[in-house]
Scaffold this motif. Structure first.
Motif, PDB file in Angstrom:
ATOM      1  N   UNK A  22       0.833  -1.203   0.000  1.00  0.00           N
ATOM      2  CA  UNK A  22       0.000   0.000   0.000  1.00  0.00           C
ATOM      3  C   UNK A  22       0.867   1.252   0.000  1.00  0.00           C
ATOM      4  N   UNK A  23       1.848   1.297   0.898  1.00  0.00           N
ATOM      5  CA  UNK A  23       2.735   2.458   0.968  1.00  0.00           C
ATOM      6  C   UNK A  23       3.509   2.654  -0.328  1.00  0.00           C
ATOM      7  N   UNK A  28       4.481   5.976  -5.065  1.00  0.00           N
ATOM      8  CA  UNK A  28       4.692   5.961  -6.516  1.00  0.00           C
ATOM      9  C   UNK A  28       3.750   6.912  -7.259  1.00  0.00           C
ATOM     10  N   UNK A  29       3.000   7.727  -6.537  1.00  0.00           N
ATOM     11  CA  UNK A  29       2.082   8.661  -7.190  1.00  0.00           C
ATOM     12  C   UNK A  29       2.846   9.646  -8.076  1.00  0.00           C
ATOM     13  N   UNK A  30       2.247   9.976  -9.217  1.00  0.00           N
ATOM     14  CA  UNK A  30       2.841  10.980 -10.094  1.00  0.00           C
ATOM     15  C   UNK A  30       2.638  12.388  -9.539  1.00  0.00           C
ATOM     16  N   UNK A  31       1.689  12.554  -8.639  1.00  0.00           N
ATOM     17  CA  UNK A  31       1.469  13.863  -8.023  1.00  0.00           C
ATOM     18  C   UNK A  31       2.646  14.160  -7.088  1.00  0.00           C
ATOM     19  N   UNK A  37       0.974  10.040   6.325  1.00  0.00           N
ATOM     20  CA  UNK A  37       0.819   9.825   7.768  1.00  0.00           C
ATOM     21  C   UNK A  37       0.165   8.464   7.969  1.00  0.00           C
ATOM     22  N   UNK A  38       0.862   7.577   8.675  1.00  0.00           N
ATOM     23  CA  UNK A  38       0.331   6.247   8.963  1.00  0.00           C
ATOM     24  C   UNK A  38      -0.020   6.192  10.442  1.00  0.00           C
ATOM     25  N   UNK A  55      10.476   4.687   7.352  1.00  0.00           N
ATOM     26  CA  UNK A  55      10.532   5.829   8.259  1.00  0.00           C
ATOM     27  C   UNK A  55      11.051   7.105   7.609  1.00  0.00           C
ATOM     28  N   UNK A  56      11.854   6.986   6.546  1.00  0.00           N
ATOM     29  CA  UNK A  56      12.366   8.200   5.893  1.00  0.00           C
ATOM     30  C   UNK A  56      11.296   8.888   5.044  1.00  0.00           C
ATOM     31  N   UNK A  57      10.266   8.140   4.663  1.00  0.00           N
ATOM     32  CA  UNK A  57       9.275   8.674   3.720  1.00  0.00           C
ATOM     33  C   UNK A  57       7.921   8.972   4.354  1.00  0.00           C
ATOM     34  N   UNK A  58       7.673   8.453   5.554  1.00  0.00           N
ATOM     35  CA  UNK A  58       6.346   8.593   6.157  1.00  0.00           C
ATOM     36  C   UNK A  58       6.470   8.996   7.619  1.00  0.00           C
TER      37      UNK A  58
END
Length: 199
Positions: A22-23, A28-31, A37-38, A55-58
């Motif tokens: 899911x993450x 991978x969104x183009x936006x 936030x999880x 942890x570096x991305x969320x």
């Protein structure tokens, strides 16, 4: 003009099996302008270990006990900085263009409070699965009356303006299973919705 920030809120409870995928689909969104936030809603499996690898991305926050999906979404929304909130459950996937299409739909001349997409179904292996019931609503603009007849908006397919979410009071935590429908009705009483037929 700079794109608005979208705050993606992911509630999860014992989601170790699926949450990494899911993450990955969210990241991978183009936006280009996202914060993720999880909210771990008191998981007792290896969910936190999986989340630690991102942890570096969320941003990860944890409830000390399971409080339900509505409370987890509200916790995430309370930490959000974005103009928009996008919700995705920890066992759902997004196509790469989802948020780009929704932000385009939200940028119409009239203010749109809720933008929804269609959705497809897959099984636990990722194989397509027959749709168990119709979810897509064709409503655009004033869609309260259509939504009152049937909830055609899935939580993982919704994008909401954060100020409108806050004015409505967020998800009703006393409801289980209809908390999203309840919010959509309150939002569409206040303003327009938009949609994309793409899943």
């Amino acid at each position: 003009m700079r794109e608005p920030l979208v705050s993606v809120v992911i509630p999860c409870f014992n989601a170790a099996r699926y949450v990494a995928e899911t993450l990955s689909s969210v990241l991978a969104q183009t936006y280009p302008r996202l914060e993720v936030i999880v909210v771990d809603d008191g998981s007792t499996d290896g969910t936190l270990d999986v989340l630690h690898s991102f942890r570096e991305a969320v941003t990860v926050v944890r409830h000390d006990r399971n409080r339900g999906v509505a409370a987890a979404r509200n916790t995430g929304a309370g930490l959000a900085r974005g103009e928009f909130l996008a919700f995705v459950d920890a066992d759902d996937l997004w196509t790469p263009q989802k948020l780009t299409r929704q932000i385009e739909a939200a940028s119409e001349p009239d203010v749109v409070l809720l933008v929804h997409t269609d959705l497809g179904y897959i099984d636990e292996t990722g194989a397509p699965h027959p749709r168990p019931w119709p979810m897509w609503t064709t409503a655009d603009g004033d869609c309260f009356a259509e939504l009152l007849r049937s909830n055609g908006v899935a939580a993982s397919a919704a994008l909401v303006r954060r100020p409108a979410f806050e004015r409505c009071g967020g998800f009703e935590e006393g409801l289980r299973g209809t908390e999203d429908y309840h919010l959509w009705l309150r939002l569409t009483l206040r303003g327009r919705c938009g949609g994309s037929p793409s899943p």
